[in-house]
Scaffold this motif. Structure first.
Motif, mmCIF file in Angstrom:
data_model
loop_
_atom_site.group_PDB
_atom_site.id
_atom_site.type_symbol
_atom_site.label_atom_id
_atom_site.label_comp_id
_atom_site.label_asym_id
_atom_site.label_seq_id
_atom_site.Cartn_x
_atom_site.Cartn_y
_atom_site.Cartn_z
ATOM 1 N N THR A 8 -3.270 -3.984 -0.599
ATOM 2 C CA THR A 8 -3.761 -3.216 0.545
ATOM 3 C C THR A 8 -2.889 -3.424 1.785
ATOM 4 O OG1 THR A 8 -5.208 -5.061 1.131
ATOM 5 C CG2 THR A 8 -6.144 -3.328 -0.269
ATOM 6 N N SER A 43 -5.626 -3.345 -4.323
ATOM 7 C CA SER A 43 -6.258 -2.030 -4.414
ATOM 8 C C SER A 43 -6.172 -1.448 -5.826
ATOM 9 C CB SER A 43 -5.607 -1.054 -3.428
ATOM 10 O OG SER A 43 -4.237 -0.857 -3.731
ATOM 11 N N ALA A 88 -10.740 -3.923 3.216
ATOM 12 C CA ALA A 88 -9.321 -3.988 2.850
ATOM 13 C C ALA A 88 -8.549 -4.805 3.887
ATOM 14 C CB ALA A 88 -8.730 -2.590 2.754
ATOM 15 N N ILE A 90 -0.155 -3.256 4.567
ATOM 16 C CA ILE A 90 0.714 -2.220 5.133
ATOM 17 C C ILE A 90 1.962 -2.914 5.677
ATOM 18 C CG2 ILE A 90 0.916 -0.424 6.891
ATOM 19 C CD1 ILE A 90 -2.126 -0.104 6.754
ATOM 20 N N ALA A 138 0.813 -1.216 0.000
ATOM 21 C CA ALA A 138 0.000 0.000 0.000
ATOM 22 C C ALA A 138 0.845 1.263 0.000
ATOM 23 C CB ALA A 138 -0.935 -0.002 1.207
ATOM 24 N N ASP A 139 2.029 1.214 0.607
ATOM 25 C CA ASP A 139 2.883 2.397 0.681
ATOM 26 C C ASP A 139 3.926 2.458 -0.427
ATOM 27 O OD1 ASP A 139 4.567 0.364 1.417
ATOM 28 O OD2 ASP A 139 5.268 1.292 3.280
ATOM 29 N N THR A 150 -0.975 -3.416 -6.962
ATOM 30 C CA THR A 150 -0.776 -2.729 -5.682
ATOM 31 C C THR A 150 -1.692 -3.376 -4.654
ATOM 32 O OG1 THR A 150 -0.271 -0.638 -6.801
ATOM 33 C CG2 THR A 150 -0.837 -0.531 -4.464
#
Length: 610
Positions: A253, A480, A289, A255, A81-82, A251
Motif C-alpha cells: 500500500t 494490498s 492502508a 506510495i 502501490a504504483d 503489492t
C-alpha cells in the motif's frame, strides 16, 4: 654295485652341498592353502559388496539408468502501490579462471597471461594486481569475482583475448539469483532483507521478507527419470516430475513519492533534534492502508551486513513498546463522553495546577502525592479543547475517573491498547496491558494522560484513527495484493472495532482541531493553523529497563494529527526517541510532523482552510 652306489651318492652332492628332497604331498598342501585364501578373499569381497557397500553400489548402478535433479523456483517480487519495484531477484554471475592440466592449453594461456589479466581487470573494473595475484603458475580453478551483472559477464564471455575464435577461453561462469533493491534504502524497514541461516542458506529476516519468506521463496521442483543404454528417457509410471512453485508477488500500500519525502524529512528531523531514533507512520484512517512507514537511522537491505548496531535493523514503528504520553488524552475524553459520564460542554476548573492523589483515591500510601500540569501552574477553567491545548494532566485524570474502572478498561481494549494487530511484519510486537483485577485507581489516573500505559507506535495510530474515522477503527495493513501463477488475493479493508459512536468521535475531532488553533502543537507550528488539522502531542518519560521509575532528562516525544479533521485523508504519527535539544514534543516531534505535512500536503490534496 659299488659304482652304482657311488653314482647315486654323487648325484646328491653338488660342490659339497646336499640337495633336500620334498614329498609331493607338501606341494598339494601349499596349493590347498592358496585356494582357501583365495576363496576367503572372494567370500569377503562378496560380503562387502552384498552387505557393507550395498547401498552405495545400488546408487552407482541406478545412476547408469536413472537421473534426478532439482529446479530452482523464482523468488517473488515486491512492488509499491504504483507498481514501483522495491525488491526483486536478478541473475548475477560468479567469475572463475580455469585451465586443464593439458600442457598445450596451459602454454597457450600463459603466453598471453598479461593480456588476459589486463582485459579481465579492465572489464571487471578492478586493479590488475587483484587478478594477477590469483593466476599462479600451477592454478587450475580460481575465483576472480562474485555477483557480477549479466552485462559484464557477457562482455567477458565474448572477449576473444587469445585471438579469433577463443571467446571465453580460460574463464568459467556460474549463474545464481541475487536479491536486489532498485530504490536503495527506500522502505527498508518494511521490506527487511534476505540474509543467511547457520548453514549458509537464504533466509528472510525482518519486515515483510522475514514474515512471508516461505511465500516469497516458493519451492524447488524435482525430476526423476529412467534412461535406456543410449541415455534416452523412458517414460514410466514413476516419471512424475514435481514442478517448482514460483514465489508469490506482493503489492504494498506504500506510495513511493510519500515514502521518499517522509524518509528525507525524518532523517533531517532526527539529526536536528539529536534524537537516538525516529519513526513515522502515515495511514488512511478510512481503510487502514499504510501509505508510508519509515525509521531513521536506516540501512541498505542489499548491504545489511554493514550495520554494526542490530537495533537499526528493527522496524521500531512496530517493534518498540513505549509510554506514549498525552496523545492518550483524546481517547480518555472520548471514553468519558461515550460512557455518558461527561457532556460535550464539559469543563474542568484547575485552580492549583495539581491533583491530590489521596483525595481522589483514598489510598493511604498516596498521602502527600500529587500529579501536576507540565509547568505546575493552574490553567483555570478548561473545556475539552482547552484540556487538549494545555495538555492538562489533572483535568484529563478527573475526566477519566468519572468512568467506572472496569468500563474504562474495556474501552481501552476496544481502542486496541494491548491488542496485537498482525500487520504482517516479522518484528511486530504488542504492548502488555495488565489484567483488570490488577488495576487500581492510580493506574486509571496515570493511564488517563498516557503514563504507566504503553503501546507500539502502530497501536497508537490505530487507536487514534478510530476518532479520525468517525468512531470506526480499521485494521492497519501494508499489503494490498498477493499473487502467483494460480491465484490473486486482494486484501480488503477490515473493521476491527467501533470503540465510540460517530457523534462522540466527531466532537473529539473538532475539539482536537480547536486545540491546534489554541497552540496545542506549540509556537513552532504556526503554519499548521492554516489547515483543518486535528492534533495532539505527547511527551513521556523513559521508563527504566532494569527497575521501577524513570530516567532523568530523557523522554519520548510524539506528535499525531489528521486532516482535514472533518473528513481525514490521512493520519500521521511522528515519534522521536530521546531527543537532546528538548524533552518536549512541541519543540522536537511537532516541527518534524509539520515539515512532513508541508512536503506531502499537495500529494494528498490537502487544501488550506480552518
Amino acid at each position: 654295485m659299488a659304482r652304482l652306489n657311488h653314482l647315486y651318492t654323487s648325484q646328491k652332492k653338488v660342490r659339497g652341498k646336499k640337495i633336500s628332497t620334498k614329498s609331493p604331498h607338501n606341494n598339494f598342501t601349499l596349493v590347498g592353502y592358496a585356494i582357501s585364501i583365495l576363496a576367503g578373499l572372494i567370500l569377503f569381497q562378496i560380503f562387502r559388496w552384498q552387505v557393507i557397500d550395498s547401498e552405495s553400489l545400488k546408487l552407482l548402478a541406478s545412476e547408469q539408468y536413472q537421473s534426478s535433479g532439482t529446479q530452482t523456483a523464482s523468488r517473488g517480487k515486491i512492488t509499491a502501490a504504483d507498481g514501483t519495484i522495491l525488491a526483486v531477484d536478478q541473475p548475477v554471475w560468479d567469475i572463475f579462471a580455469t585451465l586443464s592440466t593439458d600442457e598445450t592449453e596451459r602454454a597457450k594461456f600463459f603466453n598471453e597471461k598479461d593480456k588476459f589479466v589486463t582485459e579481465v581487470a579492465s572489464i571487471l573494473g578492478v586493479e590488475k594486481s587483484t587478478i594477477e595475484e590469483k593466476i599462479t603458475d600451477d592454478f587450475v580453478y580460481v575465483s576472480l569475482a562474485k555477483n557480477i551483472s549479466t552485462d559484464i559477464k557477457n562482455a567477458l564471455a565474448q572477449d576473444e583475448i587469445f585471438g579469433t575464435g577463443t571467446a571465453g577461453f580460460g574463464l568459467y561462469f556460474e549463474n545464481k539469483e541475487q536479491r536486489v533493491y532498485p530504490n536503495g534504502s527506500l522502505a527498508a524497514h518494511l521490506l527487511g532483507f534476505i540474509g543467511k541461516n547457520a548453514e549458509g542458506e537464504p533466509l528472510g529476516q525482518y519486515g515483510l521478507q522475514g514474515y512471508y519468506f516461505r511465500d516469497l521463496n516458493g519451492s524447488e521442483g524435482y525430476t526423476y527419470e529412467e534412461k535406456d543404454s543410449a541415455g534416452n528417457v523412458i517414460l514410466t509410471s514413476e516419471y512424475d516430475p514435481i514442478l517448482p512453485r514460483e514465489g508469490k508477488d506482493f503489492t504494498l500500500t506504500i506510495i513511493p513519492n510519500l515514502q521518499t519525502k517522509v524518509e528525507e524529512q525524518l532523517a533531517k528531523g532526527v539529526k536536528d533534534t539529536r534524537s537516538k531514533s525516529g519513526s513515522v507512520i502515515i495511514m488512511d484512517p478510512e481503510t487502514g492502508a499504510i501509505l508510508a512507514m519509515a525509521n531513521y537511522p536506516t540501512y541498505l537491505p542489499a548491504e545489511y551486513w554493514r550495520i554494526s548496531e542490530p537495533w537499526i535493523l528493527k522496524n521500531r514503528a512496530v517493534s518498540d513498546v513505549y509510554e506514549y504520553g498525552s496523545v492518550q488524552k483524546p481517547i480518555t475524553l472520548a471514553i468519558a463522553l461515550d460512557a455518558g459520564t461527561i457532556k460535550e460542554d464539559y469543563t474542568c476548573n484547575d485552580k492549583t495546577g495539581s491533583l491530590d492523589l489521596y483525595k481522589e483515591t483514598g489510598y493511604l500510601d498516596l498521602k502527600g502525592r500529587f500529579i501536576y500540569t507540565w509547568n505546575k501552574r493552574p490553567n483555570g477553567v478548561l473545556n475539552i479543547a482547552g484540556i487538549f491545548a494545555k495538555s492538562n494532566n489533572p483535568c484529563a485524570a478527573k475526566a477519566g475517573l468519572t468512568v467506572p474502572l472496569p468500563t474504562f478498561y474495556s474501552y481501552l481494549q476496544a481502542f486496541g491498547i494491548g491488542q496485537f494487530l498482525g500487520v504482517g511484519l516479522q518484528d511486530e510486537s504488542t504492548s502488555y496491558m495488565k489484567p483488570l483485577e490488577q488495576w487500581t485507581l492510580l493506574d486509571q489516573i496515570t493511564a488517563s494522560y498516557g503514563q504507566g500505559i504503553s503501546a507500539t507506535e502502530l497501536q497508537v495510530v490505530s487507536a487514534l484513527s478510530a476518532i479520525a474515522n468517525h468512531g470506526t477503527r480499521m485494521r492497519p495493513y501494508v499489503i494490498s495484493q498477493i499473487s502467483d501463477e494460480k491465484e490473486t488475493i486482494d486484501i480488503k479493508p477490515q473493521v476491527l472495532s467501533q470503540p465510540v459512536s460517530k457523534e462522540v468521535a466527531d466532537i473529539i475531532s473538532k475539539d482536537m482541531a480547536e486545540g491546534v488553533q489554541q497552540d496545542a502543537f506549540g509556537g513552532l507550528a504556526k503554519e499548521l493553523k492554516n489547515y483543518k488539522i486535528a492534533g495532539k502531542t505527547g511527551t513521556a518519560q523513559v521508563a527504566k529497563s532494569d527497575g521501577v521509575g524513570y530516567l532523568d532528562n530523557l523522554s519520548n516525544a510524539t506528535a499525531i494529527g489528521f486532516a482535514p479533521y472533518d473528513d481525514p485523508k490521512f493520519i500521521m504519527i511522528v515519534k522521536l526517541e530521546e531527543p537532546q535539544v528538548s524533552t518536549y514534543a512541541s519543540y522536537t516531534s511537532v516541527p518534524v510532523w509539520q515539515d512532513i505535512f508541508l512536503a506531502i500536503k499537495d500529494d494528498l490534496e490537502i487544501q488550506k482552510g480552518n
